[in-house]
Design a protein around this motif. Structure first.
Motif, PDB file in Angstrom:
ATOM      1  N   LEU A 113       1.742  -2.953   4.297  1.00 36.43           N
ATOM      2  CA  LEU A 113       1.822  -3.581   2.974  1.00 36.43           C
ATOM      3  C   LEU A 113       2.284  -2.587   1.915  1.00 36.43           C
ATOM      4  CD1 LEU A 113      -1.404  -5.771   3.053  1.00 36.43           C
ATOM      5  CD2 LEU A 113       0.958  -6.579   3.140  1.00 36.43           C
ATOM      6  N   GLN A 114       1.817  -1.360   2.020  1.00 35.16           N
ATOM      7  CA  GLN A 114       2.237  -0.344   1.061  1.00 35.16           C
ATOM      8  C   GLN A 114       3.727  -0.063   1.191  1.00 35.16           C
ATOM      9  OE1 GLN A 114      -0.141   1.248  -1.271  1.00 35.16           O
ATOM     10  NE2 GLN A 114       1.909   1.367  -2.160  1.00 35.16           N
ATOM     11  N   TRP A 115       4.226  -0.068   2.418  1.00 30.63           N
ATOM     12  CA  TRP A 115       5.664   0.151   2.617  1.00 30.63           C
ATOM     13  C   TRP A 115       6.464  -0.964   1.941  1.00 30.63           C
ATOM     14  CZ3 TRP A 115      10.017  -2.187   4.381  1.00 30.63           C
ATOM     15  CH2 TRP A 115      11.129  -1.366   4.614  1.00 30.63           C
ATOM     16  N   VAL A 116       6.047  -2.197   2.132  1.00 31.54           N
ATOM     17  CA  VAL A 116       6.761  -3.311   1.518  1.00 31.54           C
ATOM     18  C   VAL A 116       6.661  -3.227  -0.008  1.00 31.54           C
ATOM     19  CG1 VAL A 116       6.920  -5.817   1.305  1.00 31.54           C
ATOM     20  CG2 VAL A 116       6.403  -4.796   3.524  1.00 31.54           C
ATOM     21  N   ALA A 117       5.473  -2.886  -0.509  1.00 31.19           N
ATOM     22  CA  ALA A 117       5.280  -2.779  -1.956  1.00 31.19           C
ATOM     23  C   ALA A 117       6.172  -1.710  -2.565  1.00 31.19           C
ATOM     24  CB  ALA A 117       3.814  -2.475  -2.262  1.00 31.19           C
ATOM     25  N   ASP A 118       6.405  -0.647  -1.802  1.00 32.84           N
ATOM     26  CA  ASP A 118       7.198   0.481  -2.325  1.00 32.84           C
ATOM     27  C   ASP A 118       8.692   0.346  -2.034  1.00 32.84           C
ATOM     28  OD1 ASP A 118       4.886   1.668  -3.239  1.00 32.84           O
ATOM     29  OD2 ASP A 118       4.628   2.941  -1.471  1.00 32.84           O
ATOM     30  N   LYS A 119       9.044  -0.238  -0.880  1.00 34.08           N
ATOM     31  CA  LYS A 119      10.419  -0.161  -0.396  1.00 34.08           C
ATOM     32  C   LYS A 119      11.180  -1.481  -0.375  1.00 34.08           C
ATOM     33  CE  LYS A 119       9.856   4.217   0.796  1.00 34.08           C
ATOM     34  NZ  LYS A 119      10.572   5.323   0.100  1.00 34.08           N
ATOM     35  N   ALA A 120      10.489  -2.599  -0.454  1.00 35.21           N
ATOM     36  CA  ALA A 120      11.190  -3.892  -0.372  1.00 35.21           C
ATOM     37  C   ALA A 120      12.220  -4.003  -1.487  1.00 35.21           C
ATOM     38  CB  ALA A 120      10.192  -5.039  -0.454  1.00 35.21           C
ATOM     39  N   ARG A 121      13.353  -4.600  -1.172  1.00 35.38           N
ATOM     40  CA  ARG A 121      14.428  -4.713  -2.161  1.00 35.38           C
ATOM     41  C   ARG A 121      14.259  -5.936  -3.052  1.00 35.38           C
ATOM     42  NH1 ARG A 121      19.737  -6.657   1.355  1.00 35.38           N
ATOM     43  NH2 ARG A 121      18.950  -8.701   1.975  1.00 35.38           N
TER      44      ARG A 121
END
Length: 216
Positions: A113-121
Motif C-alpha cells: 500500500l505504501q508503494w502505491v501511495a508513493d509511486k502510483a501515477r
C-alpha cells in the motif's frame, strides 16, 4: 540535351543555394527522421511494456486465486521493478496488499500500500492505498501515523471516505469532538443515496450526534 540560358541560370542558382544551405538541410532532415524513429520506437516500447505487464498481472491474479503468497509477492515485486510506469503496477500493488491483508500479513500489506501511495501515477489509486493503509494503522493503534497518511490533498470524490476514516481514528483516540466534526464532514461529502452515508450517521449518533457548534 542542351540547357537554354534560363535553365542554366536556374541550375547555377540552385547549385549556389545548395552549397550554402545544403548541409543545414541535410542535418534538419536527419534530425527530423531521427525524432520520428525515436517516437516510433518509444511507442513500440510502451506497447510492448503494457502487453508484458498485462501478462504478469494475469499471473498475479491466478496466484491470488490460488492463495499462493510467495508467487503473489514475486509477481508484485517483479511488476514494481519492471513495469512501474504502467497502470498494472498500481493495480497489482492493491491486489497484493489485499491478499496479504486477508492472509493476516499486515506488514506485507502495508508495504504494498505504501508503494502505491508513493509511486502510483493516478491520484485515485494513491487515494485508495492511503485510505486502506490508514485502516491498517488504525487496527495496529498507530493513530498518529494513520492521521498523517490522511493528510494532504485527495481527489474530490474521496473527501467523504477520507473524513470518515479520520473520524474512526479520532474516536479510537477518544477525541470525540474532533471525531464528530470529521463524521459530519464525511456525511456532507457523501451521496445521500449511499448506504455508506447511513453507516457514517450511525457512527456519529453513537458518539453523541452533531458537533457542539452545529448542535447549538
Amino acid at each position: 540535351m542542351a540547357y537554354d540560358h534560363a535553365e542554366q541560370e536556374q541550375l547555377a542558382g540552385l547549385k549556389s543555394w545548395w552549397e550554402q544551405y545544403g548541409n543545414l538541410v541535410t542535418w534538419v532532415l536527419i534530425i527530423a527522421l531521427g525524432a520520428f524513429a525515436a517516437w516510433k520506437g518509444w511507442a513500440y516500447y510502451q506497447t510492448r511494456q503494457t502487453a508484458q505487464a498485462a501478462q504478469l498481472y494475469e499471473e498475479l491474479q491466478r496466484a491470488v486465486q490460488a492463495k499462493d503468497k510467495e508467487q503473489i509477492q514475486r509477481a508484485a515485486e517483479d511488476m514494481q521493478s519492471r513495469f512501474s510506469g504502467t497502470a498494472y503496477a498500481q493495480m497489482s500493488g492493491l491486489a497484493a496488499a489485499k491478499a496479504a491483508f486477508d492472509a493476516g500479513d499486515f506488514q506485507v500489506a502495508k508495504t504494498h500500500l505504501q508503494w502505491v501511495a508513493d509511486k502510483a501515477r493516478d491520484d485515485e489509486y494513491q487515494a485508495i492505498a492511503k485510505v486502506r493503509l490508514a485502516g491498517i494503522l488504525l487496527d495496529e493503534k498507530a493513530y498518529d501515523e494513520g492521521l498523517k497518511v490522511l493528510d494532504g490533498k485527495f481527489p474530490a470524490q474521496f473527501a467523504g471516505v477520507v473524513a470518515d476514516r479520520k473520524g474512526d481514528i479520532l474516536v479510537a483516540q477518544n477525541k470525540l469532538e474532533e471525531a464528530r466534526a470529521a463524521y459530519q464532514t464525511a456525511i456532507e461529502k457523501t451521496d445521500a443515496r449511499s448506504t455508506g452515508r447511513q453507516l457514517i450517521q450511525i457512527k456519529l449518533d453513537a458518539i453523541g450526534g452533531a458537533p457542539a457548534a452545529d448542535a447549538a
